[in-house]
Design a protein around this motif. Structure first.
Motif, short mmCIF file in Angstrom:
data_model
loop_
_atom_site.label_atom_id
_atom_site.label_comp_id
_atom_site.label_asym_id
_atom_site.label_seq_id
_atom_site.Cartn_x
_atom_site.Cartn_y
_atom_site.Cartn_z
N SER A 43 1.16 -1.45 0.10
CA SER A 43 -0.20 -0.01 -0.25
C SER A 43 0.66 1.21 0.09
O SER A 43 0.53 2.43 0.17
CB SER A 43 -0.65 0.29 1.40
N ILE A 59 -5.52 2.92 0.30
CA ILE A 59 -5.79 2.76 1.11
C ILE A 59 -6.69 1.65 0.31
O ILE A 59 -7.52 2.44 0.16
CB ILE A 59 -6.63 3.78 1.95
N GLY A 80 -10.67 4.75 3.40
CA GLY A 80 -10.29 3.69 2.13
C GLY A 80 -11.53 4.03 1.21
O GLY A 80 -13.05 3.87 2.31
N PRO A 96 -2.15 0.88 6.57
CA PRO A 96 -3.22 0.72 6.80
C PRO A 96 -3.96 0.16 7.51
O PRO A 96 -3.17 -1.15 7.77
CB PRO A 96 -3.41 0.22 5.38
#
Length: 195
Positions: A43, A59, A80, A96
């Motif tokens: 990510s 995200i 997200g 995340p």
């Protein structure tokens, strides 16, 4: 034994692939040994600018991050799905992380819950989220049918737990841990009361 290392980097400079060549004393022939590439988290990507570096944070849906603004020392929540470009004065404080999901007939307990009004989570004059320190909040699927993030300072106390079912011809004996108004019976309960 002679060992030679060859490193190959992609254009981002984040993925490395290493190959070692080992020369055996008996055959004197190089034998390649591949090592797995070291991968960054899926990510986050690091890119360079003329002034420095910045990160692109991807995200996924139903996940969130806490981003600390080092200029104001205030942490904010970004949910997200989103691709977020981190600025020079920001740091990734958390994530995340997956959001908390409370299924039907389940509950969870959140310590230091954020103060929520009709306008949403409240902030103080500095921009930080207001918390009820030392308090705990029971969250059920009735009040939180959608997945929710934990705000800076909130803590999940234990796991999401199924509700207890009171079967026929059985009962529960309860004890109050703080004063409150029992809306079902219209009675004011004091700490230590049992019923």
């Amino acid at each position: 034994v002679v060992v030679a290392w060859v490193a190959r980097c992609d254009w981002l400079g984040t993925r490395h692939h290493s190959t070692s060549l080992v020369t055996s004393p008996s055959t004197q022939e190089p034998t390649p040994h591949l090592q797995p590439p070291s991968q960054p988290p899926h990510s986050r990507d690091t890119m360079s600018r003329s002034r420095g570096t910045f990160e692109v944070i991807r995200i996924p849906p139903y996940e969130y991050v806490h981003v600390l603004d080092t200029n104001t020392n205030v942490t904010r929540v970004i949910c997200g799905p989103k691709t977020y470009t981190q600025q020079d004065h920001e740091q990734l404080a958390l994530g995340p992380e997956p959001m908390t999901v409370v299924p039907p007939r389940h509950y969870c307990i959140v310590k230091n819950p954020v103060v929520v009004t009709e306008d949403g989570p409240q902030r103080d004059k500095y921009g930080q989220f207001k918390l009820r320190f030392g308090d705990a909040e029971v969250r059920t699927n009735d009040e939180y049918p959608e997945p929710f993030p934990l705000y800076p300072g909130e803590q999940l106390d234990g796991a999401v737990t199924p509700l207890r079912i009171v079967r026929p011809n059985t009962c529960l004996k309860l004890r109050a841990v703080r004063p409150f108004v029992d809306e079902d019976e219209g009675v004011e309960r004091e700490a230590g009361d049992e019923w």
